[in-house]
Design a protein around this motif. Structure first.
Motif, short mmCIF file in Angstrom:
data_model
loop_
_atom_site.label_atom_id
_atom_site.label_comp_id
_atom_site.label_asym_id
_atom_site.label_seq_id
_atom_site.Cartn_x
_atom_site.Cartn_y
_atom_site.Cartn_z
N UNK A 1 0.83 -1.19 0.00
CA UNK A 1 0.00 0.00 0.00
C UNK A 1 0.87 1.25 0.00
N UNK A 2 0.49 2.22 -0.81
CA UNK A 2 1.26 3.46 -0.87
C UNK A 2 0.32 4.63 -1.09
N UNK A 3 0.56 5.70 -0.32
CA UNK A 3 -0.20 6.94 -0.45
C UNK A 3 0.79 8.07 -0.62
N UNK A 4 0.57 8.91 -1.61
CA UNK A 4 1.46 10.02 -1.87
C UNK A 4 0.64 11.30 -1.95
N UNK A 5 0.97 12.26 -1.07
CA UNK A 5 0.30 13.55 -1.07
C UNK A 5 1.08 14.55 -1.93
N UNK A 6 0.35 15.49 -2.49
CA UNK A 6 0.98 16.58 -3.24
C UNK A 6 0.05 17.78 -3.21
N UNK A 7 0.60 18.94 -3.63
CA UNK A 7 -0.21 20.14 -3.74
C UNK A 7 -0.02 21.15 -2.63
N UNK A 8 0.79 20.81 -1.63
CA UNK A 8 1.03 21.77 -0.57
C UNK A 8 1.87 22.94 -1.03
N UNK A 9 1.97 23.95 -0.17
CA UNK A 9 2.78 25.12 -0.51
C UNK A 9 2.47 26.28 0.38
N UNK A 10 2.95 27.44 -0.03
CA UNK A 10 2.75 28.69 0.71
C UNK A 10 1.61 29.47 0.05
N UNK A 11 0.67 29.92 0.85
CA UNK A 11 -0.47 30.67 0.32
C UNK A 11 -0.82 31.78 1.30
#
Length: 126
Positions: free
Chosen positions: A2-12
């Protein structure tokens, strides 16, 4: 595996928006719930939202209701967290989590999720 990968974070900036993505792979079944959690510096990890395997049931923490929206992508193996009207107190590392659950419901509780991603940083600051 099983693998989960998050993305889309940053400074706002405060009042801005971000969309986080959680890509899942390695599940032997399509019947799994997905949750988003976050941990701010010096604080315990807290639940943010969750979505059932069909996408027909969602749940949100009171602190994000009306501002965040969780959804499943057309490919079913991706879950999104659309965050709007962001506040400095939303600053945290955001984690997605998943677990097999064939019912059309979910609970935002760490104990209900056995697989976790590594997290993505969200910083809300001017």
């Amino acid at each position: 595996q099983l693998q989960l990968v998050e993305s889309g974070g940053g400074l706002v900036q405060p009042g801005g928006s971000l969309r986080l993505s959680c890509a899942a792979s390695g599940f032997s079944s399509d019947y799994y719930v997905v949750g988003w959690f976050r941990q701010a510096p010096g604080k315990e990890r807290e639940g943010v939202s969750c979505i059932s395997y069909r996408g027909g049931f969602t749940s949100y923490a009171d602190s994000v209701k009306g501002r965040f929206t969780i959804s499943r992508g057309n490919a079913k193996n991706t879950v999104y967290l659309q965050m709007s009207s962001l506040k400095p107190e939303d600053t945290a590392i955001y984690y997605c989590a998943a677990d097999p659950w064939p019912l059309n419901q979910c609970v935002i509780s760490e104990t209900r999720f056995g697989s976790w991603g590594r997290g993505t940083q969200v910083t809300v600051s001017s």
